[in-house]
Design a protein around this motif. Sequence first.
Motif, PDB file in Angstrom:
ATOM      1  N   UNK A  39       9.403 -13.196 -15.194  1.00 62.16           N
ATOM      2  CA  UNK A  39       8.792 -14.524 -15.224  1.00 62.16           C
ATOM      3  C   UNK A  39       7.676 -14.601 -14.184  1.00 62.16           C
ATOM      4  N   UNK A  40       6.532 -15.056 -14.608  1.00 67.44           N
ATOM      5  CA  UNK A  40       5.432 -15.264 -13.667  1.00 67.44           C
ATOM      6  C   UNK A  40       5.520 -16.689 -13.132  1.00 67.44           C
ATOM      7  N   UNK A  41       5.772 -16.822 -11.848  1.00 68.40           N
ATOM      8  CA  UNK A  41       5.901 -18.149 -11.248  1.00 68.40           C
ATOM      9  C   UNK A  41       4.528 -18.781 -11.035  1.00 68.40           C
ATOM     10  N   UNK A  42       4.397 -20.021 -11.443  1.00 68.21           N
ATOM     11  CA  UNK A  42       3.171 -20.757 -11.171  1.00 68.21           C
ATOM     12  C   UNK A  42       3.295 -21.419  -9.801  1.00 68.21           C
ATOM     13  N   UNK A  43       2.176 -21.558  -9.132  1.00 71.26           N
ATOM     14  CA  UNK A  43       2.192 -22.074  -7.758  1.00 71.26           C
ATOM     15  C   UNK A  43       2.690 -23.515  -7.702  1.00 71.26           C
ATOM     16  N   UNK A  56       5.115 -12.238  -7.118  1.00 67.38           N
ATOM     17  CA  UNK A  56       4.987 -13.664  -7.459  1.00 67.38           C
ATOM     18  C   UNK A  56       5.935 -14.513  -6.628  1.00 67.38           C
ATOM     19  N   UNK A  57       7.116 -13.985  -6.302  1.00 72.65           N
ATOM     20  CA  UNK A  57       8.065 -14.734  -5.473  1.00 72.65           C
ATOM     21  C   UNK A  57       7.528 -14.922  -4.057  1.00 72.65           C
ATOM     22  N   UNK A  58       6.931 -13.875  -3.494  1.00 68.84           N
ATOM     23  CA  UNK A  58       6.345 -13.988  -2.155  1.00 68.84           C
ATOM     24  C   UNK A  58       5.180 -14.967  -2.158  1.00 68.84           C
ATOM     25  N   UNK A  59       4.367 -14.919  -3.203  1.00 65.97           N
ATOM     26  CA  UNK A  59       3.235 -15.849  -3.299  1.00 65.97           C
ATOM     27  C   UNK A  59       3.713 -17.294  -3.363  1.00 65.97           C
ATOM     28  N   UNK A  95       7.269   3.585   0.977  1.00 69.77           N
ATOM     29  CA  UNK A  95       5.833   3.890   0.946  1.00 69.77           C
ATOM     30  C   UNK A  95       5.189   3.367  -0.336  1.00 69.77           C
ATOM     31  N   UNK A  96       5.919   3.452  -1.441  1.00 66.51           N
ATOM     32  CA  UNK A  96       5.419   2.901  -2.705  1.00 66.51           C
ATOM     33  C   UNK A  96       5.203   1.397  -2.581  1.00 66.51           C
ATOM     34  N   UNK A  97       6.187   0.703  -1.974  1.00 68.38           N
ATOM     35  CA  UNK A  97       6.067  -0.741  -1.797  1.00 68.38           C
ATOM     36  C   UNK A  97       4.877  -1.071  -0.900  1.00 68.38           C
ATOM     37  N   UNK A  98       4.718  -0.312   0.179  1.00 68.09           N
ATOM     38  CA  UNK A  98       3.653  -0.613   1.140  1.00 68.09           C
ATOM     39  C   UNK A  98       2.269  -0.419   0.532  1.00 68.09           C
ATOM     40  N   UNK A  99       2.124   0.531  -0.391  1.00 67.09           N
ATOM     41  CA  UNK A  99       0.815   0.802  -1.004  1.00 67.09           C
ATOM     42  C   UNK A  99       0.658   0.140  -2.372  1.00 67.09           C
ATOM     43  N   UNK A 100       1.635  -0.653  -2.788  1.00 62.54           N
ATOM     44  CA  UNK A 100       1.634  -1.242  -4.128  1.00 62.54           C
ATOM     45  C   UNK A 100       0.427  -2.159  -4.338  1.00 62.54           C
ATOM     46  N   UNK A 101      -0.266  -1.941  -5.470  1.00 62.53           N
ATOM     47  CA  UNK A 101      -1.416  -2.766  -5.862  1.00 62.53           C
ATOM     48  C   UNK A 101      -2.417  -2.935  -4.712  1.00 62.53           C
ATOM     49  N   UNK A 102      -2.698  -1.837  -4.032  1.00 61.93           N
ATOM     50  CA  UNK A 102      -3.678  -1.883  -2.956  1.00 61.93           C
ATOM     51  C   UNK A 102      -3.171  -2.504  -1.669  1.00 61.93           C
ATOM     52  N   UNK A 103      -1.845  -2.625  -1.512  1.00 63.21           N
ATOM     53  CA  UNK A 103      -1.273  -3.120  -0.267  1.00 63.21           C
ATOM     54  C   UNK A 103      -0.907  -4.588  -0.263  1.00 63.21           C
ATOM     55  N   UNK A 104      -0.539  -5.144  -1.447  1.00 60.78           N
ATOM     56  CA  UNK A 104      -0.227  -6.574  -1.512  1.00 60.78           C
ATOM     57  C   UNK A 104       1.044  -6.930  -0.732  1.00 60.78           C
ATOM     58  N   UNK A 105       1.924  -5.935  -0.477  1.00 59.05           N
ATOM     59  CA  UNK A 105       3.162  -6.208   0.250  1.00 59.05           C
ATOM     60  C   UNK A 105       3.068  -5.895   1.748  1.00 59.05           C
ATOM     61  N   UNK A 106       1.957  -5.342   2.191  1.00 53.91           N
ATOM     62  CA  UNK A 106       1.886  -4.834   3.560  1.00 53.91           C
ATOM     63  C   UNK A 106       2.114  -5.932   4.596  1.00 53.91           C
ATOM     64  N   UNK A 107       1.454  -7.063   4.444  1.00 61.00           N
ATOM     65  CA  UNK A 107       1.629  -8.153   5.411  1.00 61.00           C
ATOM     66  C   UNK A 107       3.056  -8.690   5.384  1.00 61.00           C
ATOM     67  N   UNK A 108       3.643  -8.788   4.165  1.00 61.15           N
ATOM     68  CA  UNK A 108       5.009  -9.290   4.048  1.00 61.15           C
ATOM     69  C   UNK A 108       6.006  -8.346   4.710  1.00 61.15           C
TER      70      UNK A 108
END
Length: 510
Positions: A315-319, A412-415, A450-463
């Motif tokens: 499910x894609x969560x809407x903001x 989407x959950x983090x967003x 490492x996969x999570x950290x580099x996922x989609x160009x680093x979208x999880x790095x700050x989290x």
Amino acid sequence: MLCVSLAFTFHLSPFTLRAQYRVVHLEKPLNTPGSETGALRLGDTVLVYSSMPPTVRTNSQFDVGGGVMQVYQARIAKNGRVAKPKPDRWGLNNKRDHTGNIAFDPWTKDIYFTRGDVESLQCEIYFAKRKKRRGWEKPVKLPGPVNMKGYTSTHPSVGRLKDSTIILYFVSNRPNGLGGNDIWYTLVKNGKSTECFNLGPMVNSAADEITPFYDQLNGVLYFSSDREGGKGGHDIYCAVGQRNTWQKAEPVCGCLNSEHNDLYYNITDYDSVTSRPLGGFLASNRSDSYFLTDSTCCNDLYRWGVDSTFVMDVVELKMDTVESIDTIQQRVRRFMFPLFLYFHNDDPDPQSREMSTTTTYPDCQRHYASLRNEYIAKQKNADDSTLMAIFFDTCVMGNYNRVEELLDYAESLLDAGNKITITIAGFASPVYKTDYNLNLSHRRIGSFINMIRTWRGGVFENALDDGRLNIVQKPHGAVEPTTESQSKDPVYGLPAALARRIEILGCEIQ
């Protein structure tokens, strides 16, 4: 989609991989004490199928051969209820011959079907072209070699090649087959069939193969066969491929097959995002089918569907959507934890004694997938090679796709402002010493981090850095296999392959 993902169990391992389906018997008046087969939904408004009325001989024995099979159609209301069926009004039926086995071309809206002689039961494939406005033109026998004098041609199924050429899969007992009824194909060009080809031994056998359905979205052929090794009667099988290039056919999950005949499997509903099959129809003479005197005489229509408690719900969560943590957590659980990811022997970083790695899991997965044919070739016999092929297609590659969907959902959950904790366990096969295996388990978990950290160009790095995304690691070292390896080399055996893994145990939301 790989067909074996419908469901199977590795009896060699301490865990199972399965998808759960429900099969529902359709009520009267769709089903009768006669024989109903080949249900097909046209769009969302019409259900089409074939029915042969029952007759009773003077000795009170049931006989389904005394009536004439005809095509029936029923309107489907918006609430899903099906109206009383009526003989088709499109001019397909012929009072002298059996008519059935409807196949619909979703691209042109044309119809292919079968007419069979009542006395000889020899069948031929017919074709009805869609009119520009409504209805179909008068049916004609499909020209070309698809219909062969003295032999049966039946059970058409429509597919498309990449260049949009129509490919028609069908059943025939013509010469040069492998025995009984086989599945063949022909290309339809300018309204005529061309040369016919047998699908070969990866699909056909010395037994009967009938009622093909080609899943165009996923490149999978489904059919029924009464070959040895089934649960009883005709079982449903599937094979990945096209034309005469196929992976070896395998039975679909046990919850779809029964001890009776299971025929005319098709798919009517797909997941709009993943193209996974979600539901369709089949025909069977299983014990709850309607009959007069002989419970094995008559096929009825059944609806199959995915059990919602086992469906991965991406499910894609809407903001601007507000949902409770309990609701979100329930959706996350539908990813069917634990999720298993697998490794080649000693990956990542072979012969290293380090606990950390810079390798990412996608690198490990690509390397492992490239060894598929090598693993298959090292098995002791054909059956074990088939199991290994299933393992690679469904586990090494298929499970990776599921994890990708999980990470997209986690993003989407983090967003949406949630905090997430993912728990990962790591395992190794018992080839090396205990301390080595423990360090290897650490590295395997690390490759996924490492996969999570580099996922989609680093979208999880700050989290990861600020604690909104927390990873709990549980390295376990070696796991003893539950059975002896069936490979020439234990490293390439299925028990060791199943042991070399990480498990995503869960994803908790705060």
